[in-house]
Structures are given as structure tokens and as C-alpha cells.
Design an enzyme around this catalytic site. Structure first.
Site, PDB file in Angstrom:
ATOM      1  N   SER A  80       1.863  -1.516  -2.256  1.00 27.22           N
ATOM      2  CA  SER A  80       1.664  -2.916  -1.921  1.00 27.22           C
ATOM      3  C   SER A  80       0.170  -3.215  -1.773  1.00 27.22           C
ATOM      4  O   SER A  80      -0.599  -3.011  -2.714  1.00 27.22           O
ATOM      5  CB  SER A  80       2.455  -3.253  -0.655  1.00 27.22           C
ATOM      6  OG  SER A  80       2.595  -4.634  -0.488  1.00 27.22           O
ATOM      7  N   ASP A 130       9.031  -4.176  -3.833  1.00 26.02           N
ATOM      8  CA  ASP A 130       7.954  -3.564  -3.064  1.00 26.02           C
ATOM      9  C   ASP A 130       8.179  -2.060  -2.869  1.00 26.02           C
ATOM     10  O   ASP A 130       9.267  -1.617  -2.484  1.00 26.02           O
ATOM     11  CB  ASP A 130       7.881  -4.248  -1.690  1.00 26.02           C
ATOM     12  CG  ASP A 130       6.595  -3.970  -0.951  1.00 26.02           C
ATOM     13  OD1 ASP A 130       6.369  -2.789  -0.607  1.00 26.02           O
ATOM     14  OD2 ASP A 130       5.816  -4.907  -0.712  1.00 26.02           O
TER      15      ASP A 130
END
Length: 342
Positions: free
Chosen positions: A42, A199
Site C-alpha cells: 500500500s 490491498d
């Protein structure tokens, strides 16, 4: 003098990734630290890509300064991110009576309510993802894919299988970075090679195992932006949601750290022989506790003053860690896993 070599494991955590920017800035400015590899998730992946871009375009002599410049450029663009939000801030102002956390930013509980009520396939049907545009503008992905100065590993979660996928330098692209930072409440899954990704934090925040095989560097510095512990029971809905997310996004990391501690204990007892395919990792950590007082709302703050505050905090934390532990690099752990899990 021979440089101290470190592999870096960079956690994700929204705008708290600006703390990692500061840590990286200090390491790059040090002159005695060589970054061998980076595993990022991320925001950690975005920071890692900025470093890889700088190293690839600046070369060995100018790579560190180019990387520092790329990190600053990245976070300057992030500071304008609210302008590209899938639901304009002006719409929130209209719907919710102009309640805002900051000028131009919706209050975090309204973001949470909106995310629970609507799918990004409804409110963002075109699949807008501003991170993709930012990275396309800032990073030379051809250069990153050819980079030999460090190894970059980026984690994303396969929606179909629930497994983590690690993308290496040769696979790096704007889509890979967008996938690693794709929160499914706000963005459509990113499709890569006909597979959808969310993610990477769900399965590795960050993933340590891509760094295990680097026999040239056995030191891993974990840069943690999510607090390791909180000693208060969350009571508000926002506090509860935030702590649930922190626990969920730390689970895979804790399992990896526990596995490393278990192997180290077996090696120390002589049950495992280092000559039989096992070698000891040296674990270090910066961050975590420094961000305990920053709650969920601050993870979506993108004003420049706040981001540079976090940068300065990260820089100071890294400088203090280096001052106390420089001699330990290449020699011993500074993260006591046995105390953590004992």
C-alpha cells in the site's frame, strides 16, 4: 568504510505512510546505509517505488538524492489527492451539512458510513483510481523494471484466491501499485493478468518472506506505521473500526514474526543446523509506538503541514535508531522477538 546494508519492510497505513517517507529520507541522507531491497504494501509500496525510481534514474552516485526528491514529489501529489476523490468533497458538504474534518475533506465517520452504504461499482463506475495517475506521472517504470541497485517487492491480495501475490521489479507498473493500495470499500479491484487484486495489507502488511532469500543481506528493518499495541479499550464506533482494521492488517505480519522467532529459537537450541539451508535473520524496527496518538481520522488527512509533520517524526525516529543501533547492523537483532512472543 563499507556501507551498512539493510533490507526494508514498509508497512501501509494511508497518509501515515508519510512517517515512512521521513524514515527513508534519513536512511538515504545518511551516507553509510545501503538499501539492498524493499518489500512494501500500500503506502509502503508507493514509498518503495519512489526509492526504486530514484535509484534507477540517479545511478549509484546520484541515486540517493534522486530517491529523496522522488519521495517528496510523491507526497506533494498525495497532498492534493482529495481533489481526485471518487466522491467530491463538495458532494459531502452538500449531503452532510458541511461537516468536515479539514477544509476540503469529509469527516472520517461520513467516509465510513458512505463506504458501508455504497459499493465503488456504484459511486465510481468508471473505476477511477487517482494513485494510478500519480505514479504514471512521477515514476519511470521502464527504469524501475531494469533497476539493479535494489530489489523491489510489492504485495497485493488476489480477490479470487485470498492469497498474497508478490510482484517483483520486472513486473512493476502503475496497476501493481494501485492494486497494492486498493481498499475495496472505495476502489474497484485492479485487474492484472485477468486476476482481480485488493490491498496487499490483508495478507502481508508488509510481507517479510520476499526478503528471506537475500543471502547478501540478512538484516531486515521493519518500518511500522500501525501501533504495535494500544492499551485502551476502544469505545466509539470510529475507535472500534480503527482498532479492528489495525488488528486485521497486522495479523499476517505478526504470524511471520512469530515464525521467524520460532526458527531462531530452534537454531539457538541446535535443533536446526544453519548449514542445512537455514540462516539467521537479524530483525530491527522503527516506528509503531510513535504513531499511537494518531487515530483513524488522520489516516485520510492529506494537508501538506500534517504530512511534513509525520515526515519529520519519521526522520527523527530513524536518526535516533541509527544513533543507537548502527553498530548492530550486520551483527545482531535489535528487535527482541522472544520478548514480543514470550
Amino acid at each position: 568504510m563499507t556501507a551498512k546494508r539493510l533490507n526494508l519492510a514498509l508497512q501501509g497505513g494511508g497518509s501515515h505512510g508519510a512517517f515512512t517517507w521521513g524514515v527513508l529520507d534519513a536512511l538515504l541522507a545518511d551516507g553509510d546505509i545501503e538499501i539492498a531491497g524493499i518489500s512494501g504494501t500500500s503506502a509502503g509500496a508507493m514509498n518503495g517505488a519512489a526509492v526504486a525510481h530514484g535509484m534507477a534514474t540517479g545511478g549509484r552516485k546520484g541515486g540517493a538524492e534522486a530517491a529523496r526528491a522522488a519521495l517528496e514529489a510523491l507526497w506533494k501529489r498525495v497532498s492534493d489527492l482529495v481533489a481526485y476523490a471518487p466522491v467530491p468533497a463538495s458532494a459531502y458538504d452538500t449531503w452532510f451539512g458541511n461537516f468536515s474534518l479539514l477544509p476540503g475533506m469529509p469527516k472520517i465517520n461520513f467516509l465510513s458510513q458512505f463506504a458501508h452504504a455504497f459499493s465503488p461499482y456504484n459511486f465510481n463506475p468508471s473505476g477511477l483510481n487517482p494513485l494510478r495517475g500519480i505514479t504514471e506521472d512521477l515514476f519511470d517504470f521502464d527504469a524501475i523494471r531494469r533497476c539493479r541497485h535494489l530489489k523491489l517487492h510489492v504485495a497485493a491480495t488476489n480477490v479470487f484466491t485470498g492469497k498474497v501475490r508478490i510482484f517483483g521489479c520486472k513486473e512493476m507498473s502503475p496497476d501493481v501499485l494501485a492494486a497494492s493500495a486498493c481498499l475495496p470499500q472505495f476502489f474497484q479491484a485492479v485487474t492484472i493478468e485477468d486476476e482481480p487484486y485488493w490491498d496487499g495489507g490483508y495478507m502481508g502488511n508488509p510481507a517479510l518472506f520476499p526478503l528471506y532469500d537475500d543471502e547478501s543481506c540478512r538484516d531486515i528493518l521493519l518500518v511500522q506505521v500501525n501501533p504495535a499495541e494500544r492499551r485502551e479499550v476502544p469505545k466509539t464506533r470510529e475507535e472500534i473500526d480503527n482498532r479492528v482494521d489495525e488488528i486485521a492488517f497486522s495479523g499476517a505480519l505478526l504470524r511471520e514474526l512469530r515464525a521467524v522467532e520460532f526458527v531462531q529459537r530452534l537454531m539457538d537450541s541446535g535443533t536446526l543446523n544453519p548449514g542445512e539451508g537455514y540462516s539467521r535473520l537479524r530483525l530491527h524496527r522503527v516506528g509503531g509506538d510513535e504513531l499511537t496518538n494518531f487515530g483513524a481520522a488522520s489516516k485520510v488527512r492529506t494537508d501538506w503541514g500534517f504530512l511534513t509533520e509525520l515526515r519529520d517524526l519519521g526522520r527523527t525516529s530513524a536518526e535516533n535508531w541509527l544513533s543507537a543501533n548502527r553498530d548492530a547492523i550486520g551483527e545482531r537483532d535489535t528487535l527482541d522477538l522472544r520478548a514480543m512472543f514470550g
